[in-house]
Design a protein around this motif. Structure first.
Motif, mmCIF file in Angstrom:
data_model
loop_
_atom_site.group_PDB
_atom_site.id
_atom_site.type_symbol
_atom_site.label_atom_id
_atom_site.label_comp_id
_atom_site.label_asym_id
_atom_site.label_seq_id
_atom_site.Cartn_x
_atom_site.Cartn_y
_atom_site.Cartn_z
ATOM 1 N N GLY A 110 2.289 5.981 2.587
ATOM 2 C CA GLY A 110 1.503 5.985 1.622
ATOM 3 C C GLY A 110 0.038 6.649 1.573
ATOM 4 N N PRO A 111 -0.669 6.678 0.698
ATOM 5 C CA PRO A 111 -1.881 7.405 0.826
ATOM 6 C C PRO A 111 -2.942 6.320 1.446
ATOM 7 N N ILE A 112 -3.989 7.070 2.287
ATOM 8 C CA ILE A 112 -5.166 6.076 2.751
ATOM 9 C C ILE A 112 -5.942 5.922 1.517
ATOM 10 N N THR A 113 -6.148 4.665 1.057
ATOM 11 C CA THR A 113 -7.294 4.072 0.268
ATOM 12 C C THR A 113 -8.204 3.179 0.812
ATOM 13 N N GLU A 114 -9.484 3.252 0.173
ATOM 14 C CA GLU A 114 -10.362 2.247 0.740
ATOM 15 C C GLU A 114 -9.772 0.840 0.944
ATOM 16 N N ALA A 115 -8.710 0.577 -0.083
ATOM 17 C CA ALA A 115 -8.421 -0.947 0.040
ATOM 18 C C ALA A 115 -7.371 -1.015 1.233
ATOM 19 N N PHE A 116 -6.460 -0.238 1.430
ATOM 20 C CA PHE A 116 -5.653 -0.138 2.581
ATOM 21 C C PHE A 116 -6.539 0.097 4.157
ATOM 22 N N LEU A 117 -7.712 0.668 4.129
ATOM 23 C CA LEU A 117 -8.415 0.734 5.141
ATOM 24 C C LEU A 117 -9.309 -0.506 5.494
ATOM 25 N N PHE A 157 0.768 -1.247 -0.002
ATOM 26 C CA PHE A 157 0.048 0.032 0.015
ATOM 27 C C PHE A 157 0.763 1.286 -0.119
ATOM 28 N N GLY A 158 2.017 1.186 0.108
ATOM 29 C CA GLY A 158 3.127 2.378 0.097
ATOM 30 C C GLY A 158 4.258 2.073 -0.369
ATOM 31 N N ARG A 159 5.282 2.826 0.247
ATOM 32 C CA ARG A 159 6.510 2.672 -0.341
ATOM 33 C C ARG A 159 7.406 2.970 0.688
ATOM 34 N N GLN A 160 8.638 2.233 0.748
ATOM 35 C CA GLN A 160 9.591 2.206 1.880
ATOM 36 C C GLN A 160 10.433 3.530 1.717
ATOM 37 N N ILE A 161 10.642 4.152 2.798
ATOM 38 C CA ILE A 161 11.595 5.401 3.012
ATOM 39 C C ILE A 161 12.609 4.901 3.863
ATOM 40 N N GLU A 162 13.682 5.694 3.561
ATOM 41 C CA GLU A 162 14.797 5.376 4.324
ATOM 42 C C GLU A 162 14.863 5.762 5.855
#
Length: 156
Positions: A73-80, A57-62
């Motif tokens: 990442g963004p909050i999407t309906e699928a993530f929620l 659902f997102g991307r890894q950050i350092e």
């Protein structure tokens, strides 16, 4: 701004906090996520389920401060739907060491130490009172601490 900290019944299981009852957790996440637009997941390298959620659902950050894997990442309906339906691991603990929800750069929700340290940030007294009232339906929440943040109120 009001800082609301919920005190929950917990037990330790192999150095991981497990709550006696998680029924309140997805409900609280849904309440706060409706106002949020971004998430942050923090987990340890040996937590494949949590890492999979972050990657999906997102991307890894350092992260140079700790050995935690950090995903945003963004909050999407699928993530929620995912975090509110599939939130427990095989041991019965919350999958994510930390879940933070944001609106822009403003923190709205912090679920730390596998859900044993939930904190919500709200702007109005009415919102704070609503959350305190909501918590009464869950016996696992044995105390609600509220702190008023004086600097946020003064606009500093």
């Amino acid at each position: 701004m009001y800082i609301i900290a919920f005190q929950i019944e917990i037990s330790d299981h192999e150095n991981k906090q497990i709550l006696e009852d998680y029924s309140w957790w997805p409900e609280l996440v849904k309440k706060i996520a409706s106002k949020a637009d971004k998430f942050e997941i923090r987990c340890w390298p040996d937590e494949p389920e949590a890492i999979a959620t972050g990657q999906r659902f997102g991307r890894q950050i350092e992260n140079k401060r700790t050995t935690e894997a950090v995903f945003k990442g963004p909050i999407t309906e699928a993530f929620l739907q995912h975090i509110c339906r599939d939130y427990l691991d095989e041991a019965g603990a919350l999958k994510w060491f930390t879940l933070n929800l944001y609106r822009g750069e403003e923190g709205l929700f912090h679920s730390g130490h596998y859900g044993s340290e939930p904190v919500v940030y709200v702007k109005t007294k009415e919102e704070m009172l609503q959350l305190k009232e909501w918590s009464k339906q869950y016996p696992a929440i044995w105390r609600v601490d509220v702190h008023k943040h004086p600097q946020k109120e003064a606009g500093l």
